[in-house]
Design an enzyme around this catalytic site. Structure first.
Site, PDB file in Angstrom:
ATOM      1  N   LYS A  54      -4.325  -2.464  -4.253  1.00  0.00           N
ATOM      2  CA  LYS A  54      -3.749  -3.695  -4.802  1.00  0.00           C
ATOM      3  C   LYS A  54      -2.651  -3.476  -5.852  1.00  0.00           C
ATOM      4  O   LYS A  54      -2.282  -4.390  -6.585  1.00  0.00           O
ATOM      5  CB  LYS A  54      -4.822  -4.642  -5.390  1.00  0.00           C
ATOM      6  CG  LYS A  54      -6.017  -4.879  -4.507  1.00  0.00           C
ATOM      7  CD  LYS A  54      -5.675  -5.058  -3.049  1.00  0.00           C
ATOM      8  CE  LYS A  54      -4.989  -6.358  -2.722  1.00  0.00           C
ATOM      9  NZ  LYS A  54      -4.630  -6.376  -1.257  1.00  0.00           N
ATOM     10  N   HIS A 113      -4.995   5.776  -0.624  1.00  0.00           N
ATOM     11  CA  HIS A 113      -5.527   5.231  -1.885  1.00  0.00           C
ATOM     12  C   HIS A 113      -6.412   6.276  -2.576  1.00  0.00           C
ATOM     13  O   HIS A 113      -7.114   5.968  -3.531  1.00  0.00           O
ATOM     14  CB  HIS A 113      -6.395   3.995  -1.628  1.00  0.00           C
ATOM     15  CG  HIS A 113      -5.630   2.756  -1.278  1.00  0.00           C
ATOM     16  ND1 HIS A 113      -4.416   2.435  -1.839  1.00  0.00           N
ATOM     17  CD2 HIS A 113      -5.921   1.733  -0.425  1.00  0.00           C
ATOM     18  CE1 HIS A 113      -3.995   1.277  -1.343  1.00  0.00           C
ATOM     19  NE2 HIS A 113      -4.882   0.838  -0.481  1.00  0.00           N
ATOM     20  N   SER A 143      -6.537  -9.112  -8.207  1.00  0.00           N
ATOM     21  CA  SER A 143      -6.070  -9.009  -6.832  1.00  0.00           C
ATOM     22  C   SER A 143      -7.155  -8.398  -5.943  1.00  0.00           C
ATOM     23  O   SER A 143      -7.393  -8.845  -4.812  1.00  0.00           O
ATOM     24  CB  SER A 143      -4.794  -8.152  -6.803  1.00  0.00           C
ATOM     25  OG  SER A 143      -4.271  -8.078  -5.503  1.00  0.00           O
TER      26      SER A 143
HETATM   27  P1  A3P Z   1      -1.736 -10.374  -5.635  1.00  0.00           P
HETATM   28  O1  A3P Z   1      -3.095 -10.427  -5.018  1.00  0.00           O
HETATM   29  O2  A3P Z   1      -1.804 -10.316  -7.141  1.00  0.00           O
HETATM   30  O3  A3P Z   1      -0.840 -11.472  -5.169  1.00  0.00           O
HETATM   31  P2  A3P Z   1      -1.482  -3.814  -1.911  1.00  0.00           P
HETATM   32  O4  A3P Z   1      -0.361  -3.867  -0.952  1.00  0.00           O
HETATM   33  O5  A3P Z   1      -1.540  -2.557  -2.719  1.00  0.00           O
HETATM   34  O6  A3P Z   1      -2.780  -4.181  -1.271  1.00  0.00           O
HETATM   35  O7  A3P Z   1      -1.189  -4.922  -3.034  1.00  0.00           O
HETATM   36  C1  A3P Z   1      -1.248  -6.302  -2.755  1.00  0.00           C
HETATM   37  C2  A3P Z   1      -0.737  -7.030  -3.960  1.00  0.00           C
HETATM   38  O8  A3P Z   1       0.687  -6.843  -4.052  1.00  0.00           O
HETATM   39  C3  A3P Z   1      -0.963  -8.545  -3.847  1.00  0.00           C
HETATM   40  O9  A3P Z   1      -1.062  -8.995  -5.195  1.00  0.00           O
HETATM   41  C4  A3P Z   1       0.329  -8.975  -3.185  1.00  0.00           C
HETATM   42  O10 A3P Z   1       0.615 -10.338  -3.315  1.00  0.00           O
HETATM   43  C5  A3P Z   1       1.325  -8.108  -3.975  1.00  0.00           C
HETATM   44  N1  A3P Z   1       2.623  -7.975  -3.293  1.00  0.00           N
HETATM   45  C6  A3P Z   1       2.855  -7.645  -2.011  1.00  0.00           C
HETATM   46  N2  A3P Z   1       4.173  -7.678  -1.755  1.00  0.00           N
HETATM   47  C7  A3P Z   1       4.791  -8.028  -2.897  1.00  0.00           C
HETATM   48  C8  A3P Z   1       6.146  -8.259  -3.282  1.00  0.00           C
HETATM   49  N3  A3P Z   1       7.126  -8.124  -2.416  1.00  0.00           N
HETATM   50  N4  A3P Z   1       6.397  -8.602  -4.557  1.00  0.00           N
HETATM   51  C9  A3P Z   1       5.402  -8.748  -5.461  1.00  0.00           C
HETATM   52  N5  A3P Z   1       4.095  -8.568  -5.161  1.00  0.00           N
HETATM   53  C10 A3P Z   1       3.788  -8.217  -3.896  1.00  0.00           C
END
Ligand code: A3P
Length: 300
Positions: A54, A113, A143
């Site tokens: 996340k 991860h 998240s």
């Molecule tokens: P949130 O749940 O706070 O919205 P991962 O890819 O490591 O699983 O992380 C997911 C998190 O990154 C989610 O956070 C998602 O919304 C956010 N995320 C994904 N793409 C993004 C972007 N282009 N800009 C900002 N946040 C992004």
């Protein structure tokens, strides 16, 4: 590396077994293939994207893919994130990521991860480039909580309060956030690691993407850079089926509970923590992060 324990944690759809491997909670099916994961043969031109869950993994994956394809959006829509960048330790029914990775021509971009001590040694031996993205603990926790609610492969999170306790105790998948971010922070002293922060990417994507360009020894026209910035904004990625995980059937990820592309902001933790929870978290945080110069911004 030996398994310390096998036990059952209920997850919404699937009876999922988990193991503790080297102090880190992982699905049993990952541990069952651990020898194969540990002996993964990295190639010198592999790029590894490493994060605690996340932290913005999918975001940096899209940025890197756009850089590698000179800003060609269609090429970046050739397949889902999951297939473009094999998630080396993830064993799902269907194609096993390691096999996807092994079959992939060079240069490969791979995702993990894993905490630094569990990364297959060949990545260090081959001196692979690694991009690590870290995100502040409170937003990562929020998240992760919502991700547990929507992803039926994850253990049941319990209530927000219960999940918060588990996170602080490091009793969540891929282990302790505090050890993860510190372990990779220390590793960058001896390895080729670009350590980035979600908050910096959010605040000044151009500046951070330029760091990635430099790290990957790529030179792109300003116009292409602007295109990459635009294509990788939260709003655009939220609607990109090749990046927003809507390709997963609802039995695996139920976006109606909480979308994978949820909010994409810094500071959403303020909408979740009570004052008492915040004080307790801060006190615990101070102790766990006392002996590091690694600092996070919890708001912009
Ligand atoms: P949130 O749940 O706070 O919205 P991962 O890819 O490591 O699983 O992380 C997911 C998190 O990154 C989610 O956070 C998602 O919304 C956010 N995320 C994904 N793409 C993004 C972007 N282009 N800009 C900002 N946040 C992004």
């Amino acid at each position: 590396m030996h398994l310390q324990e096998t036990f059952f944690l209920s997850s919404a759809q699937f009876p999922t077994l988990f193991n503790i491997l080297g102090g880190v909670l992982l699905p049993k099916r990952v541990c069952d293939r651990w020898d194969q994961i540990w002996n993964f043969r990295a190639r010198p031109d592999d790029l590894l994207i490493a994060t605690y869950a996340k932290a913005g993994t999918t975001w940096i994956q899209e940025i890197v893919d756009m850089i590698q394809h000179d800003g060609d959006i269609e090429k970046c829509k050739r397949a889902t994130t999951y297939l473009r960048h094999p998630f080396i330790e993830w064993v799902l029914p269907g194609p096993f990521s390691l096999e996807l990775a092994e079959a992939m021509p060079s240069p490969r971009t791979l995702k993990t991860h894993l905490p630094v001590q569990l990364v297959p040694p060949s990545f260090w031996e081959q001196k692979c480039k690694i991009i690590y993205v870290a995100r502040n603990a409170k937003d990562s926790l929020v998240s992760y909580y919502h991700f547990h609610r929507m992803n039926k492969n994850m253990p049941e999170p319990g209530t927000w309060e219960e999940f918060l306790e588990k996170f602080m105790a490091g009793q969540v998948l891929w282990g302790c956030w505090y050890d993860h971010v510190k372990g990779w922070w220390e590793a960058k002293e001896n390895h080729c690691i670009l350590y980035l922060f979600y908050e910096d990417l959010k605040e000044d994507p151009k500046h951070e993407i330029q760091k990635v360009l430099q790290f990957l020894e790529k030179d792109l026209e300003n116009e292409v850079l602007d295109k990459i910035i635009h294509h990788t904004t939260f709003e655009i990625m939220k609607d990109n089926r090749m990046a927003n995980y809507t390709f997963q059937p609802p039995a695996v990820m139920d976006h109606s509970i909480s979308p994978f592309m949820r909010k994409g902001t810094v500071g959403d933790w303020k909408n979740h923590f009570t004052m008492a929870q915040n004080e307790k978290f801060d006190e615990d945080y101070r102790q766990k992060m006392a002996r590091t110069n690694l600092a996070f911004r919890m708001e912009l």
